[in-house]
Motif scaffolding. Sequence first.
Motif, PDB file in Angstrom:
ATOM      1  N   MET A 261      45.464  37.441  71.379  1.00 29.43           N
ATOM      2  CA  MET A 261      46.581  38.161  70.655  1.00 29.43           C
ATOM      3  C   MET A 261      46.252  38.265  69.167  1.00 29.43           C
ATOM      4  N   LYS A 262      45.615  37.052  68.573  1.00 31.89           N
ATOM      5  CA  LYS A 262      45.148  37.058  67.223  1.00 31.89           C
ATOM      6  C   LYS A 262      43.859  37.892  66.988  1.00 31.89           C
ATOM      7  N   TYR A 263      42.959  37.755  67.804  1.00 27.89           N
ATOM      8  CA  TYR A 263      41.547  38.236  67.569  1.00 27.89           C
ATOM      9  C   TYR A 263      41.125  39.481  67.997  1.00 27.89           C
ATOM     10  N   HIS A 264      42.115  40.086  68.813  1.00 33.55           N
ATOM     11  CA  HIS A 264      41.864  41.478  69.390  1.00 33.55           C
ATOM     12  C   HIS A 264      41.545  42.454  68.346  1.00 33.55           C
ATOM     13  N   PRO A 265      40.530  43.183  68.770  1.00 35.74           N
ATOM     14  CA  PRO A 265      40.001  44.167  67.705  1.00 35.74           C
ATOM     15  C   PRO A 265      40.830  45.063  67.360  1.00 35.74           C
ATOM     16  N   ASP A 266      41.824  45.549  68.279  1.00 37.02           N
ATOM     17  CA  ASP A 266      42.670  46.646  67.927  1.00 37.02           C
ATOM     18  C   ASP A 266      43.789  45.942  66.912  1.00 37.02           C
ATOM     19  N   ARG A 267      43.851  44.972  67.035  1.00 34.11           N
ATOM     20  CA  ARG A 267      44.850  44.189  65.884  1.00 34.11           C
ATOM     21  C   ARG A 267      44.318  43.644  65.009  1.00 34.11           C
ATOM     22  N   ASN A 268      43.338  42.919  65.092  1.00 29.27           N
ATOM     23  CA  ASN A 268      42.594  42.477  63.883  1.00 29.27           C
ATOM     24  C   ASN A 268      41.635  43.000  63.537  1.00 29.27           C
ATOM     25  N   LYS A 269      41.380  43.674  62.247  1.00 30.24           N
ATOM     26  CA  LYS A 269      40.259  44.462  61.502  1.00 30.24           C
ATOM     27  C   LYS A 269      39.261  43.705  60.735  1.00 30.24           C
ATOM     28  N   GLU A 270      39.595  42.421  60.534  1.00 33.53           N
ATOM     29  CA  GLU A 270      38.718  41.643  59.675  1.00 33.53           C
ATOM     30  C   GLU A 270      37.419  41.195  60.592  1.00 33.53           C
ATOM     31  N   LYS A 271      36.317  41.126  59.452  1.00 34.07           N
ATOM     32  CA  LYS A 271      34.887  40.926  59.907  1.00 34.07           C
ATOM     33  C   LYS A 271      34.849  39.931  60.628  1.00 34.07           C
ATOM     34  N   GLY A 272      34.207  39.830  61.847  1.00 34.04           N
ATOM     35  CA  GLY A 272      33.955  38.837  62.755  1.00 34.04           C
ATOM     36  C   GLY A 272      35.039  38.650  63.719  1.00 34.04           C
ATOM     37  N   ALA A 273      36.262  39.437  63.982  1.00 33.43           N
ATOM     38  CA  ALA A 273      37.055  39.271  64.837  1.00 33.43           C
ATOM     39  C   ALA A 273      36.642  39.624  66.067  1.00 33.43           C
ATOM     40  N   GLU A 274      35.919  40.712  66.123  1.00 38.77           N
ATOM     41  CA  GLU A 274      35.369  41.214  67.541  1.00 38.77           C
ATOM     42  C   GLU A 274      34.636  40.047  68.154  1.00 38.77           C
ATOM     43  N   GLU A 275      33.799  39.503  67.341  1.00 34.64           N
ATOM     44  CA  GLU A 275      32.801  38.515  67.944  1.00 34.64           C
ATOM     45  C   GLU A 275      33.441  37.334  68.328  1.00 34.64           C
ATOM     46  N   LYS A 276      34.845  36.813  67.791  1.00 32.07           N
ATOM     47  CA  LYS A 276      35.739  36.064  67.887  1.00 32.07           C
ATOM     48  C   LYS A 276      36.223  36.016  69.187  1.00 32.07           C
ATOM     49  N   PHE A 277      36.511  37.362  69.401  1.00 31.41           N
ATOM     50  CA  PHE A 277      37.359  37.732  70.514  1.00 31.41           C
ATOM     51  C   PHE A 277      36.476  37.678  71.788  1.00 31.41           C
ATOM     52  N   LYS A 278      35.246  38.012  71.785  1.00 27.56           N
ATOM     53  CA  LYS A 278      34.227  38.076  72.922  1.00 27.56           C
ATOM     54  C   LYS A 278      34.011  36.671  73.128  1.00 27.56           C
ATOM     55  N   GLU A 279      33.879  35.642  72.219  1.00 18.63           N
ATOM     56  CA  GLU A 279      33.691  34.245  72.365  1.00 18.63           C
ATOM     57  C   GLU A 279      34.708  33.684  73.123  1.00 18.63           C
ATOM     58  N   ILE A 280      36.141  33.768  72.551  1.00 19.20           N
ATOM     59  CA  ILE A 280      37.000  33.172  73.484  1.00 19.20           C
ATOM     60  C   ILE A 280      37.144  33.814  74.930  1.00 19.20           C
ATOM     61  N   SER A 281      36.858  34.795  75.009  1.00 21.50           N
ATOM     62  CA  SER A 281      37.024  35.661  76.264  1.00 21.50           C
ATOM     63  C   SER A 281      35.976  35.023  77.181  1.00 21.50           C
ATOM     64  N   GLU A 282      34.956  34.662  76.735  1.00 19.70           N
ATOM     65  CA  GLU A 282      33.849  33.973  77.446  1.00 19.70           C
ATOM     66  C   GLU A 282      34.238  32.593  77.784  1.00 19.70           C
ATOM     67  N   ALA A 283      34.704  32.004  77.008  1.00 23.77           N
ATOM     68  CA  ALA A 283      35.011  30.632  77.226  1.00 23.77           C
ATOM     69  C   ALA A 283      36.192  30.442  78.375  1.00 23.77           C
ATOM     70  N   TYR A 284      37.204  31.632  78.211  1.00 26.39           N
ATOM     71  CA  TYR A 284      38.227  31.649  79.192  1.00 26.39           C
ATOM     72  C   TYR A 284      37.731  32.074  80.636  1.00 26.39           C
ATOM     73  N   ALA A 285      37.000  32.999  80.577  1.00 29.58           N
ATOM     74  CA  ALA A 285      36.075  33.313  81.881  1.00 29.58           C
ATOM     75  C   ALA A 285      35.513  32.474  82.613  1.00 29.58           C
ATOM     76  N   VAL A 286      35.002  31.374  81.893  1.00 25.22           N
ATOM     77  CA  VAL A 286      34.406  30.249  82.433  1.00 25.22           C
ATOM     78  C   VAL A 286      35.216  29.059  82.955  1.00 25.22           C
ATOM     79  N   LEU A 287      36.290  28.807  81.957  1.00 25.31           N
ATOM     80  CA  LEU A 287      37.229  27.525  82.138  1.00 25.31           C
ATOM     81  C   LEU A 287      38.164  27.897  83.137  1.00 25.31           C
ATOM     82  N   SER A 288      38.375  29.201  83.482  1.00 22.79           N
ATOM     83  CA  SER A 288      39.563  29.616  84.424  1.00 22.79           C
ATOM     84  C   SER A 288      39.034  29.512  85.742  1.00 22.79           C
ATOM     85  N   ASP A 289      37.865  29.844  85.923  1.00 17.62           N
ATOM     86  CA  ASP A 289      37.122  29.591  87.264  1.00 17.62           C
ATOM     87  C   ASP A 289      36.628  28.562  87.462  1.00 17.62           C
ATOM     88  N   ASP A 290      37.213  28.057  88.644  1.00 15.49           N
ATOM     89  CA  ASP A 290      36.868  26.485  89.235  1.00 15.49           C
ATOM     90  C   ASP A 290      35.344  26.256  89.408  1.00 15.49           C
TER      91      ASP A 290
END
Length: 359
Positions: A29-58
Amino acid sequence: MGKDYYKILGVSEKSSKTEIKKAYRKLAMKYHPDRNKEKGAEEKFKEISEAYAVLSDDKKKSQYDQFGSDAFSGYSQEDIFRGADFEDIFGGNFGDLFSSFFRGFGGQRKEYGGSLRYDLYLTLEEISADLKKKIEYRHSTTCSHCRGSGAEPGTKMNTCKTCGGQGKIRSMRRTMFGNFISETICNACRGKGIIPEKVCTKCRGRGFILKKEEIEIGIPAGIEEGSRLRVQGGGEYGKDGAGDLFIYINIKPHKTFHRQEKDILYKLDIDMITAALGGETEVPTLYGIKKLRIKEGAETGERIILKEMGLPSPNSKRKGNEIAELFVKTPKKLNKEQKELLRTFAGKEKKKGIFGIFH
């Protein structure tokens, strides 16, 4: 160093799936590019999404806990994100998330073999110099009879009717990300797109066999407890490439020495006579028995340095020291005459040789 997915999401290794999902949703919610236009927000969003994709899969989480992010070195972005149910977190009303991030998901999915772990136990003596060590383990590898095709040599391959030769089954669904195309490997042909007319008699059409492997690995002198060595391609079979073998180093407890980085600590017991008068004694080291001079009037807790009798550094090969810590042993059983001599000594000036009775 690889990526620390737990740190990225701000969770611990013991966090539940619910806690991981909650932490990801808050950060998304904080870093989604449609909401957060700050520099680096999109990369942060990708990073946390990758972390979730791994940790949510057993399965992926288990691989990560054992091998770190190196376990996914052969994975495509598609492989890492496949199976993560982001729609379950946001419902279907959070906009066109990942519109560019998931571009290319329609491509061919790669199939890599899993990584393996091998725990190797070594002694301090073994790591005092560069070492070659043979290890034996079992893993799946390409079938030598059919060379991985799954077909009996001399027979032909037919196009898979289930997937039409594509090797995958594609489906599309509408999600909060827009139209999400998902693909699964065709079970009929196992992603190959072709089916053997006659299956291989050795691997039964799988393309791989289980094999006992013996390999020799080089271990640098002075290697640390918990270090890991990577044997690329030494893991499980995969159609598009084998996984890796990770060798974890464990140092066995030593009955005599205690390791302190490059230095070796040794408890040296000496009797009262040697402590008072000084003398020479022998001490064990990683490199054999060495003579050590005890100065007159030595006390418990004093340390004597044996230079370069410790472990080498894996980087510089410069050795540490052996540190002998003195412990003066007090005799517990004295006869009447010995006790009287000690009392006499306690009331007089120190005279060398007074302890001769203990020889």
